[in-house]
Write a protein that holds these residues in place. Structure first.
Motif, PDB file in Angstrom:
ATOM      1  N   HIS A   2       0.657  -1.297  -0.355  1.00 31.55           N
ATOM      2  CA  HIS A   2       0.020   0.074   0.344  1.00 31.55           C
ATOM      3  C   HIS A   2       0.747   1.511   0.056  1.00 31.55           C
ATOM      4  CE1 HIS A   2      -2.986  -2.743   1.439  1.00 31.55           C
ATOM      5  NE2 HIS A   2      -2.388  -2.989   1.881  1.00 31.55           N
ATOM      6  N   LEU A   3       1.956   1.065  -0.677  1.00 35.66           N
ATOM      7  CA  LEU A   3       3.266   2.326  -0.617  1.00 35.66           C
ATOM      8  C   LEU A   3       2.435   3.213  -2.516  1.00 35.66           C
ATOM      9  CD1 LEU A   3       6.018   0.214  -0.615  1.00 35.66           C
ATOM     10  CD2 LEU A   3       5.004   2.001   1.136  1.00 35.66           C
ATOM     11  N   SER A   4       2.254   4.277  -1.798  1.00 35.88           N
ATOM     12  CA  SER A   4       2.169   6.156  -3.068  1.00 35.88           C
ATOM     13  C   SER A   4       3.270   5.801  -3.796  1.00 35.88           C
ATOM     14  CB  SER A   4       2.695   6.647  -2.488  1.00 35.88           C
ATOM     15  OG  SER A   4       3.770   7.049  -2.437  1.00 35.88           O
ATOM     16  N   ALA A   5       3.215   5.736  -5.205  1.00 32.05           N
ATOM     17  CA  ALA A   5       4.262   5.986  -6.720  1.00 32.05           C
ATOM     18  C   ALA A   5       5.134   6.628  -6.097  1.00 32.05           C
ATOM     19  CB  ALA A   5       3.455   6.665  -7.607  1.00 32.05           C
ATOM     20  N   VAL A   6       5.274   7.561  -5.240  1.00 31.18           N
ATOM     21  CA  VAL A   6       6.522   8.104  -5.148  1.00 31.18           C
ATOM     22  C   VAL A   6       7.583   7.438  -3.994  1.00 31.18           C
ATOM     23  CG1 VAL A   6       7.320  10.378  -3.684  1.00 31.18           C
ATOM     24  CG2 VAL A   6       5.969  10.355  -5.285  1.00 31.18           C
ATOM     25  N   LYS A   7       6.514   6.676  -2.918  1.00 32.94           N
ATOM     26  CA  LYS A   7       7.053   5.939  -2.499  1.00 32.94           C
ATOM     27  C   LYS A   7       7.974   5.035  -2.819  1.00 32.94           C
ATOM     28  CE  LYS A   7       7.751   6.423   2.166  1.00 32.94           C
ATOM     29  NZ  LYS A   7       8.913   6.753   2.536  1.00 32.94           N
ATOM     30  N   LEU A   8       6.676   4.497  -3.653  1.00 38.93           N
ATOM     31  CA  LEU A   8       7.625   3.153  -4.719  1.00 38.93           C
ATOM     32  C   LEU A   8       8.629   3.548  -5.125  1.00 38.93           C
ATOM     33  CD1 LEU A   8       4.281   0.946  -6.188  1.00 38.93           C
ATOM     34  CD2 LEU A   8       5.396   0.791  -4.403  1.00 38.93           C
ATOM     35  N   ALA A   9       8.517   4.453  -5.649  1.00 39.26           N
ATOM     36  CA  ALA A   9       9.968   4.892  -6.712  1.00 39.26           C
ATOM     37  C   ALA A   9      11.400   5.058  -5.386  1.00 39.26           C
ATOM     38  CB  ALA A   9       9.308   6.390  -7.443  1.00 39.26           C
ATOM     39  N   GLU A  10      10.824   5.349  -4.126  1.00 39.74           N
ATOM     40  CA  GLU A  10      11.955   5.391  -3.435  1.00 39.74           C
ATOM     41  C   GLU A  10      12.444   3.879  -3.272  1.00 39.74           C
ATOM     42  OE1 GLU A  10      13.535   7.941  -2.067  1.00 39.74           O
ATOM     43  OE2 GLU A  10      12.610   8.921  -3.789  1.00 39.74           O
ATOM     44  N   THR A  67       7.355  10.306   2.475  1.00 37.35           N
ATOM     45  CA  THR A  67       7.981  11.401   1.436  1.00 37.35           C
ATOM     46  C   THR A  67       7.800  12.338   0.247  1.00 37.35           C
ATOM     47  OG1 THR A  67       8.534   9.667  -0.736  1.00 37.35           O
ATOM     48  CG2 THR A  67      10.131  10.117   1.495  1.00 37.35           C
ATOM     49  N   ASN A  68       6.258  11.854   0.397  1.00 33.49           N
ATOM     50  CA  ASN A  68       5.686  12.776  -0.568  1.00 33.49           C
ATOM     51  C   ASN A  68       4.787  13.704   0.361  1.00 33.49           C
ATOM     52  OD1 ASN A  68       3.735  13.162  -2.526  1.00 33.49           O
ATOM     53  ND2 ASN A  68       2.088  11.555  -1.448  1.00 33.49           N
ATOM     54  N   TYR A  69       5.317  14.987   0.037  1.00 32.81           N
ATOM     55  CA  TYR A  69       4.387  16.088   0.186  1.00 32.81           C
ATOM     56  C   TYR A  69       3.829  16.618   0.147  1.00 32.81           C
ATOM     57  CZ  TYR A  69       8.262  17.346  -2.551  1.00 32.81           C
ATOM     58  OH  TYR A  69       9.110  18.183  -3.253  1.00 32.81           O
ATOM     59  N   ILE A  70       3.042  16.126  -1.249  1.00 28.67           N
ATOM     60  CA  ILE A  70       2.030  17.549  -2.165  1.00 28.67           C
ATOM     61  C   ILE A  70       0.837  17.218  -1.059  1.00 28.67           C
ATOM     62  CG2 ILE A  70       0.520  17.193  -3.808  1.00 28.67           C
ATOM     63  CD1 ILE A  70       3.527  15.333  -5.405  1.00 28.67           C
ATOM     64  N   LYS A  71       0.667  15.367  -0.398  1.00 26.02           N
ATOM     65  CA  LYS A  71      -0.365  15.463   0.101  1.00 26.02           C
ATOM     66  C   LYS A  71      -0.224  16.207   2.056  1.00 26.02           C
ATOM     67  CE  LYS A  71       0.411  10.394   0.567  1.00 26.02           C
ATOM     68  NZ  LYS A  71      -0.158   9.272   1.125  1.00 26.02           N
ATOM     69  N   ASP A  72      -1.504  16.364   1.961  1.00 26.88           N
ATOM     70  CA  ASP A  72      -0.851  16.912   3.497  1.00 26.88           C
ATOM     71  C   ASP A  72      -1.407  16.108   4.577  1.00 26.88           C
ATOM     72  OD1 ASP A  72      -0.997  18.603   5.552  1.00 26.88           O
ATOM     73  OD2 ASP A  72      -2.548  19.651   5.514  1.00 26.88           O
ATOM     74  N   GLY A  73       0.208  15.114   5.261  1.00 29.57           N
ATOM     75  CA  GLY A  73      -0.574  14.612   5.649  1.00 29.57           C
ATOM     76  C   GLY A  73       0.490  14.987   7.169  1.00 29.57           C
ATOM     77  N   GLU A 232       3.397  11.810  -8.526  1.00 31.83           N
ATOM     78  CA  GLU A 232       2.321  11.610  -7.979  1.00 31.83           C
ATOM     79  C   GLU A 232       1.257  12.373  -8.374  1.00 31.83           C
ATOM     80  OE1 GLU A 232       0.124  10.328  -5.138  1.00 31.83           O
ATOM     81  OE2 GLU A 232       2.411   9.781  -5.313  1.00 31.83           O
ATOM     82  N   ILE A 233       0.938  13.721  -8.726  1.00 32.47           N
ATOM     83  CA  ILE A 233       0.221  13.919 -10.214  1.00 32.47           C
ATOM     84  C   ILE A 233       0.059  13.419 -11.101  1.00 32.47           C
ATOM     85  CG2 ILE A 233      -0.322  16.448 -11.869  1.00 32.47           C
ATOM     86  CD1 ILE A 233       1.159  17.714  -9.537  1.00 32.47           C
ATOM     87  N   SER A 234       0.805  12.737 -11.701  1.00 25.96           N
ATOM     88  CA  SER A 234       0.236  11.720 -12.732  1.00 25.96           C
ATOM     89  C   SER A 234      -0.835  10.381 -12.432  1.00 25.96           C
ATOM     90  CB  SER A 234       1.607  11.432 -13.562  1.00 25.96           C
ATOM     91  OG  SER A 234       1.486  10.048 -14.194  1.00 25.96           O
ATOM     92  N   HIS A 235      -0.150  10.177 -11.761  1.00 27.38           N
ATOM     93  CA  HIS A 235      -0.984   8.778 -10.381  1.00 27.38           C
ATOM     94  C   HIS A 235      -2.122   9.018 -10.171  1.00 27.38           C
ATOM     95  CE1 HIS A 235      -0.983   4.957  -8.355  1.00 27.38           C
ATOM     96  NE2 HIS A 235      -1.818   5.664  -7.001  1.00 27.38           N
ATOM     97  N   GLN A 236      -2.566   9.462  -9.807  1.00 27.87           N
ATOM     98  CA  GLN A 236      -3.654  10.387  -9.453  1.00 27.87           C
ATOM     99  C   GLN A 236      -4.567  10.427 -10.812  1.00 27.87           C
ATOM    100  OE1 GLN A 236      -5.409  10.940  -6.511  1.00 27.87           O
ATOM    101  NE2 GLN A 236      -3.583  10.124  -5.656  1.00 27.87           N
ATOM    102  N   LYS A 237      -4.320  11.600 -12.020  1.00 28.80           N
ATOM    103  CA  LYS A 237      -4.782  11.338 -13.360  1.00 28.80           C
ATOM    104  C   LYS A 237      -4.988  10.412 -13.747  1.00 28.80           C
ATOM    105  CE  LYS A 237      -3.260  15.948 -14.688  1.00 28.80           C
ATOM    106  NZ  LYS A 237      -2.291  16.849 -16.261  1.00 28.80           N
ATOM    107  N   LEU A 238      -3.726   9.143 -13.390  1.00 30.16           N
ATOM    108  CA  LEU A 238      -4.341   8.179 -14.131  1.00 30.16           C
ATOM    109  C   LEU A 238      -5.485   7.342 -13.609  1.00 30.16           C
ATOM    110  CD1 LEU A 238      -2.822   6.323 -15.693  1.00 30.16           C
ATOM    111  CD2 LEU A 238      -1.391   4.938 -14.564  1.00 30.16           C
TER     112      LEU A 238
END
Length: 291
Positions: A2-10, A67-73, A232-238
């Protein structure tokens, strides 16, 4: 996971670097150059950090901050340290920071938490090694080697603790006073490296050269951050397009996502490799100070 796209890349970047280090170690071992097993022990520690960081060690809630600091976590994430929580709360309500500066400060807090976590893993490793060493009855040449390994680990602990203390003082100062407009660097990892470099045994010329290299390194990190955001933006659009059933639009988005994912992985690996090299050079300078 359940990792975000950014976290998987990391994760991909971390594992790629780990694989490279393990291949180098296998070569050294084949040549008989890791007789004391110190390099192997360090590889195991690094793998332990990676597994804990991405929640792969079988323990619940063990992942480090996303590390995905786009969403306000920032409201749901915790810093696991009352002192840090208090500083962050004070900074958020002080009115001294713009939204962009708060994002930057939050990255500094997350980076500090990661440093503490890595220190604790190393401390646990050293404690286990010491317990084993104490139970050995007959001293031997092998035990003398192990004593040297312990000495090196204690030195590494000392370096990490010094970095943690310096980092906390910086967070305390920034949280109370706001960001200094004349500050030389902005990225937490670069600030750490520069503070430690100034304490190392470098000549003025070497320090100036290191400063320039850190500027290039910071630019590389900023580029990586940019691609992380775009990924992350591309992932959300996809995810959105997948629900519309528009195949042509979906294929275009998939191609863009794949390109951004690959670029993010590549840059992540380069950043981590560069960080490893810079940290190693500073560590050598700090060790020279102690001799």
């Amino acid at each position: 996971l359940h990792l975000s796209a950014v976290k998987l890349a990391e994760l991909h970047s971390d594992l790629k670097l780990q694989e490279k280090d393990e291949l180098s170690w296998k070569k050294l071992k084949a040549e008989g150059l890791d007789e004391d097993g110190e390099k192997e022990a360090k590889l195991r520690r690094n793998l332990n950090v990676i597994m804990t960081k991405y929640g792969m060690n079988g323990k619940k809630d063990s992942q480090l901050l996303d590390t995905n600091y786009i969403k306000d976590g920032t409201e749901s994430d915790t810093l696991d340290d009352p002192r840090l929580e208090k500083l962050w709360s004070k900074a958020k309500t002080s009115g001294k920071f713009s939204d962009e500066e708060l994002d930057k400060l939050w990255r500094e807090f997350k980076h500090h938490k990661e440093k503490i976590h890595e220190y604790n893993i190393l401390l646990e490793t050293v404690s286990r090694t010491e317990d084993i060493h104490k139970n050995v009855i007959n001293p031997s040449e092998e035990n003398l080697v192990k004593e040297e390994i312990l000495h090196n680990k204690h030195r590494e602990l000392k370096d990490k603790l010094r970095s943690i203390n310096q980092g906390f003082e910086r967070l305390r100062k920034v949280s109370h006073q706001g960001y200094d407009a004349t500050s030389e660097f902005e990225e937490p990892r670069v600030i750490d490296l520069w503070d430690m470099a100034k304490s190392a045994n470098f000549t003025e010329k070497e320090l100036e050269s290191f400063r320039e290299e850190l500027k290039h390194f910071e630019a590389k990190i900023e580029k990586h951050h940019h691609y992380q955001k775009q990924l992350e933006i591309s992932h959300q659009k996809l995810k959105h397009v997948e629900g519309t059933g528009d195949k042509e639009h979906l294929n275009r988005n998939k191609e863009k996502y794949a390109m951004l994912e690959e670029k993010t992985k590549e840059l992540g690996y380069k950043v981590k490799k560069h960080l490893q090299d810079l940290s190693s050079r500073i560590s050598q300078g700090l060790q020279h100070n102690e001799l």
